[in-house]
Design a protein around this motif. Structure first.
Motif, PDB file in Angstrom:
ATOM      1  N   PRO A 262      -3.737  -8.419   6.799  1.00  0.00           N
ATOM      2  CA  PRO A 262      -4.511  -7.747   5.661  1.00  0.00           C
ATOM      3  C   PRO A 262      -5.337  -8.570   4.979  1.00  0.00           C
ATOM      4  O   PRO A 262      -5.158  -9.764   4.536  1.00  0.00           O
ATOM      5  CB  PRO A 262      -3.250  -7.192   4.736  1.00  0.00           C
ATOM      6  CG  PRO A 262      -2.140  -7.191   5.497  1.00  0.00           C
ATOM      7  CD  PRO A 262      -2.186  -8.214   6.667  1.00  0.00           C
ATOM      8  N   LEU A 263      -6.720  -8.135   4.874  1.00  0.00           N
ATOM      9  CA  LEU A 263      -7.817  -8.930   4.365  1.00  0.00           C
ATOM     10  C   LEU A 263      -7.903 -10.267   5.057  1.00  0.00           C
ATOM     11  O   LEU A 263      -8.862 -11.215   4.514  1.00  0.00           O
ATOM     12  CB  LEU A 263      -7.506  -9.437   2.941  1.00  0.00           C
ATOM     13  CG  LEU A 263      -6.950  -7.931   1.888  1.00  0.00           C
ATOM     14  CD1 LEU A 263      -6.957  -8.393   0.458  1.00  0.00           C
ATOM     15  CD2 LEU A 263      -8.357  -7.069   1.929  1.00  0.00           C
ATOM     16  N   ARG A 264      -7.549 -10.817   6.126  1.00  0.00           N
ATOM     17  CA  ARG A 264      -7.727 -11.785   6.761  1.00  0.00           C
ATOM     18  C   ARG A 264      -7.441 -11.762   8.171  1.00  0.00           C
ATOM     19  O   ARG A 264      -6.391 -12.000   8.783  1.00  0.00           O
ATOM     20  CB  ARG A 264      -6.632 -13.080   6.297  1.00  0.00           C
ATOM     21  CG  ARG A 264      -7.274 -14.387   6.545  1.00  0.00           C
ATOM     22  CD  ARG A 264      -6.300 -15.427   6.210  1.00  0.00           C
ATOM     23  NE  ARG A 264      -5.052 -15.410   6.790  1.00  0.00           N
ATOM     24  CZ  ARG A 264      -4.148 -16.172   6.948  1.00  0.00           C
ATOM     25  NH1 ARG A 264      -4.101 -17.149   5.880  1.00  0.00           N
ATOM     26  NH2 ARG A 264      -2.708 -16.140   7.612  1.00  0.00           N
ATOM     27  N   THR A 265      -8.712 -11.403   8.849  1.00  0.00           N
ATOM     28  CA  THR A 265      -8.477 -11.526  10.411  1.00  0.00           C
ATOM     29  C   THR A 265      -9.439 -12.787  10.836  1.00  0.00           C
ATOM     30  O   THR A 265     -10.444 -13.087  10.245  1.00  0.00           O
ATOM     31  CB  THR A 265      -9.540 -10.197  10.845  1.00  0.00           C
ATOM     32  OG1 THR A 265      -8.661  -9.026  10.629  1.00  0.00           O
ATOM     33  CG2 THR A 265      -9.401 -10.431  12.558  1.00  0.00           C
ATOM     34  N   ARG A 266      -8.709 -13.532  11.908  1.00  0.00           N
ATOM     35  CA  ARG A 266      -9.507 -14.609  12.244  1.00  0.00           C
ATOM     36  C   ARG A 266      -9.013 -14.834  13.564  1.00  0.00           C
ATOM     37  O   ARG A 266      -8.178 -14.456  14.074  1.00  0.00           O
ATOM     38  CB  ARG A 266      -8.544 -15.981  11.120  1.00  0.00           C
ATOM     39  CG  ARG A 266      -7.267 -16.314  11.293  1.00  0.00           C
ATOM     40  CD  ARG A 266      -6.831 -17.310  10.700  1.00  0.00           C
ATOM     41  NE  ARG A 266      -5.275 -17.624  11.045  1.00  0.00           N
ATOM     42  CZ  ARG A 266      -4.891 -18.982  10.582  1.00  0.00           C
ATOM     43  NH1 ARG A 266      -5.663 -19.847  10.219  1.00  0.00           N
ATOM     44  NH2 ARG A 266      -3.710 -19.073  11.169  1.00  0.00           N
ATOM     45  N   LEU A 267      -9.863 -16.062  13.899  1.00  0.00           N
ATOM     46  CA  LEU A 267      -9.641 -16.496  15.417  1.00  0.00           C
ATOM     47  C   LEU A 267      -8.926 -17.802  15.324  1.00  0.00           C
ATOM     48  O   LEU A 267      -9.070 -18.906  14.614  1.00  0.00           O
ATOM     49  CB  LEU A 267     -11.104 -16.924  16.105  1.00  0.00           C
ATOM     50  CG  LEU A 267     -11.202 -16.575  17.672  1.00  0.00           C
ATOM     51  CD1 LEU A 267     -10.985 -15.032  17.915  1.00  0.00           C
ATOM     52  CD2 LEU A 267     -12.702 -17.213  17.788  1.00  0.00           C
ATOM     53  N   VAL A 268      -7.721 -17.788  16.241  1.00  0.00           N
ATOM     54  CA  VAL A 268      -6.850 -18.709  16.089  1.00  0.00           C
ATOM     55  C   VAL A 268      -6.748 -19.443  17.667  1.00  0.00           C
ATOM     56  O   VAL A 268      -6.715 -18.684  18.329  1.00  0.00           O
ATOM     57  CB  VAL A 268      -5.241 -18.364  15.960  1.00  0.00           C
ATOM     58  CG1 VAL A 268      -4.323 -19.363  16.073  1.00  0.00           C
ATOM     59  CG2 VAL A 268      -5.173 -17.637  14.502  1.00  0.00           C
ATOM     60  N   VAL A 269      -6.987 -20.523  17.596  1.00  0.00           N
ATOM     61  CA  VAL A 269      -7.025 -21.485  18.865  1.00  0.00           C
ATOM     62  C   VAL A 269      -5.508 -22.288  19.105  1.00  0.00           C
ATOM     63  O   VAL A 269      -4.993 -22.972  18.221  1.00  0.00           O
ATOM     64  CB  VAL A 269      -8.078 -22.666  18.645  1.00  0.00           C
ATOM     65  CG1 VAL A 269      -8.091 -23.500  19.970  1.00  0.00           C
ATOM     66  CG2 VAL A 269      -9.310 -21.880  18.497  1.00  0.00           C
ATOM     67  N   ASN A 270      -5.146 -22.042  20.389  1.00  0.00           N
ATOM     68  CA  ASN A 270      -4.101 -22.883  20.522  1.00  0.00           C
ATOM     69  C   ASN A 270      -4.114 -23.528  22.146  1.00  0.00           C
ATOM     70  O   ASN A 270      -3.767 -23.061  23.021  1.00  0.00           O
ATOM     71  CB  ASN A 270      -2.772 -21.781  20.702  1.00  0.00           C
ATOM     72  CG  ASN A 270      -1.547 -22.626  20.981  1.00  0.00           C
ATOM     73  OD1 ASN A 270      -1.218 -23.654  20.642  1.00  0.00           O
ATOM     74  ND2 ASN A 270      -0.495 -21.604  21.335  1.00  0.00           N
ATOM     75  N   MET A 271      -4.471 -24.675  22.057  1.00  0.00           N
ATOM     76  CA  MET A 271      -4.910 -25.450  23.334  1.00  0.00           C
ATOM     77  C   MET A 271      -3.503 -26.054  23.705  1.00  0.00           C
ATOM     78  O   MET A 271      -2.690 -26.439  23.267  1.00  0.00           O
ATOM     79  CB  MET A 271      -5.871 -26.631  22.767  1.00  0.00           C
ATOM     80  CG  MET A 271      -7.017 -26.237  22.207  1.00  0.00           C
ATOM     81  SD  MET A 271      -8.101 -25.209  23.329  1.00  0.00           S
ATOM     82  CE  MET A 271      -8.228 -26.583  24.997  1.00  0.00           C
TER      83      MET A 271
END
Length: 491
Positions: A262-271
């Motif tokens: 909610p109110l925070r969609t983001r792209l997460v990187v997991n290398m």
């Protein structure tokens, strides 16, 4: 001097006849003129060969050139063409386009001169060769110095039996003329080619690159030579429909995900902690890049090569992807990689999104990929006024329809008048507002403005208080009028 003797001296006669042959009168009778004169001339020629220690040799006359049924250039146009070529005129592209549209050919007396020009004129070589047609190709076949100008797609004998440089030239030419034929021949001999030759051959595949090339490029990923493998990777990155792109897409989905809260969609990187052999085969290297960290380099390589449709499917539109929140550690890497992918894949949706988001900061290689109608609307809206005439704005004009619309010409003239006024206030001849600093824009105006812009330029010349800009506006108007005259001669 007899015709037989003249032909022999030009190297086009049959084997020089002996004195005894001519004494019979049989060969003498085949030549018009006095048989006695023919006999004496041939005897003198044979003696000259003997005195020089050279045996006379046979020379077979080539078959005549194919007929060229196209209309011949009007005389005035033919004369102007040589002047335009000598001056390296900016208007030649337009001139050749009209000639091709009207299916003209060069007059016979200019064919040899045009072939000589074609050798050194990289920009207009193919247009010149189309103009001279089969007569030019006939001449090229007779002159070893013009062998690189031969354009016969069926001449696979050059590829089969030629020296390396001849084969490389054939492949380079065929990639521009018929990429499928070039790829078929290269694929047939690839495994038997020397390593350094494979490196040279794969380097020219960027011309005419398409999905049909992916099989050979995939095979080249296993080549013994590093430069071949590296070049294959560079080319495969431009093919978003290839198996290589599918593998990169799979890695992108495994390493990057969208986190929706909610109110925070983001792209997460997991290398990952390490690379497998498949990743190394695909050109992802265990090296640091500009001291930004090895995992940043891995991510950059994958995002650059993954089809941009991956992110549209994951995030939404290109515009949404460019605005999504990304961890600070990865944001710069993702943005740079998306920009590079836009250039490599020539994706107009992403190019448009980048232009509208970045404005004048947009990577110059990205701007020409934006559809022409969008760039035109962008200019006419006034959003590009502050940099339209600068280095950053030059890319906006690349590939616009020719001639440019009159309203675009009006916009450019208005900006140039503003610059001229500011230069007049300086009282200097040079400087950032001088006509010299806007040379490229003025040449583009000569080349691309519609003919109706000439009166507008003359009016601008009358209004300006700067003598240099007065001269510049008047010169561009005169050159546009000259362009119209030269093209009207082709009617």
């Amino acid at each position: 001097m007899s015709e037989l003797l003249s032909a022999a001296l030009l190297g086009t006669a049959r084997t020089a006849p002996s004195f005894e042959d001519l004494a019979t009168g049989e060969l003498a009778q085949t030549v018009n003129g006095d048989p006695a004169e023919t006999l004496l001339g041939a005897a003198a020629l044979e003696n000259a060969y003997r005195d020089g220690g050279v045996a006379a040799s046979a020379h077979v006359l080539p078959a005549p050139a194919e007929d060229d049924p196209r209309l011949q250039l009007p005389p005035a146009s033919a004369s102007h063409l040589m002047k335009l070529l000598a001056a390296k005129s900016w208007t030649l592209t337009e001139w050749f386009a009209v000639v091709a549209e009207r299916n003209y050919r060069a007059p016979d007396h200019l064919v040899a001169d045009l072939m000589a020009v074609a050798r050194s004129n990289d920009t207009h070589r193919e247009s010149i060769l189309r103009l001279v047609g089969p007569r030019g190709q006939w001449l090229a076949a007779q002159n070893p110095d013009w062998s690189t100008l031969v354009r016969r797609p069926d001449r696979t004998d050059v590829w089969t039996h030629g020296a390396h440089q001849e084969r490389l030239q054939w492949l380079t030419t065929m990639r521009a003329v018929d990429p499928a034929i070039a790829m078929a021949e290269l694929s047939r001999t690839w495994d038997s080619e020397r390593g350094e030759h494979r490196a040279a051959f794969i380097a020219v595949l960027g011309t005419g690159l398409g999905d049909a090339d992916s099989a050979l490029l995939e095979h080249a990923l296993d080549d013994r030579r590093k430069e071949v493998r590296q070049q294959a990777v560079q080319l495969l990155r431009q093919l978003p429909n290839s198996a290589y792109a599918e593998r990169m897409a799979a890695r992108a989905r495994a390493w990057v995900r969208v986190e929706k809260k909610p109110l925070r969609t983001r792209l997460v990187v997991n290398m990952p902690g390490s690379l497998d052999d498949s990743a190394r085969r695909d050109g992802i290297e265990d090296v640091h890049f500009k001291n930004k960290g090895i995992r940043s380099w891995w991510l950059r390589m994958v995002v650059t090569a993954a089809p941009l449709s991956v992110w549209e499917g994951m995030i939404g539109s290109a515009s949404t992807a460019l605005e999504i929140r990304i961890e600070d550690q990865w944001r710069e890497v993702m943005m740079e990689a998306w920009t590079t992918a836009t250039v490599l894949q020539r994706n107009p949706r992403w190019a448009s999104a980048l232009l509208h988001r970045e404005g004048r900061k947009t990577e110059r290689r990205v701007v020409p990929i934006v559809p022409a109608r969008e760039r035109l609307a962008y200019i006419l809206s006034g959003r590009a006024d502050s940099y339209l005439l600068g280095v950053d704005g030059a890319a906006l004009f690349d590939g616009l329809p020719h001639p440019w619309p009159l309203d675009l010409a009006e916009r450019v003239i208005a900006r140039l008048e503003d610059v001229a006024g500011r230069h007049a206030e300086t009282g200097k001849d040079l400087g950032q507002f001088s006509r010299h600093s806007h040379y490229s824009t003025l040449r583009s105006a000569e080349t691309h403005f519609p003919f109706a812009a000439a009166p507008l330029l003359r009016a601008a010349a009358e209004r300006t208080r700067d003598p240099g800009w007065h001269q510049a506006f008047a010169a561009v108007a005169a050159n546009i009028d000259h362009r119209r005259t030269v093209l009207k001669e082709l009617e």
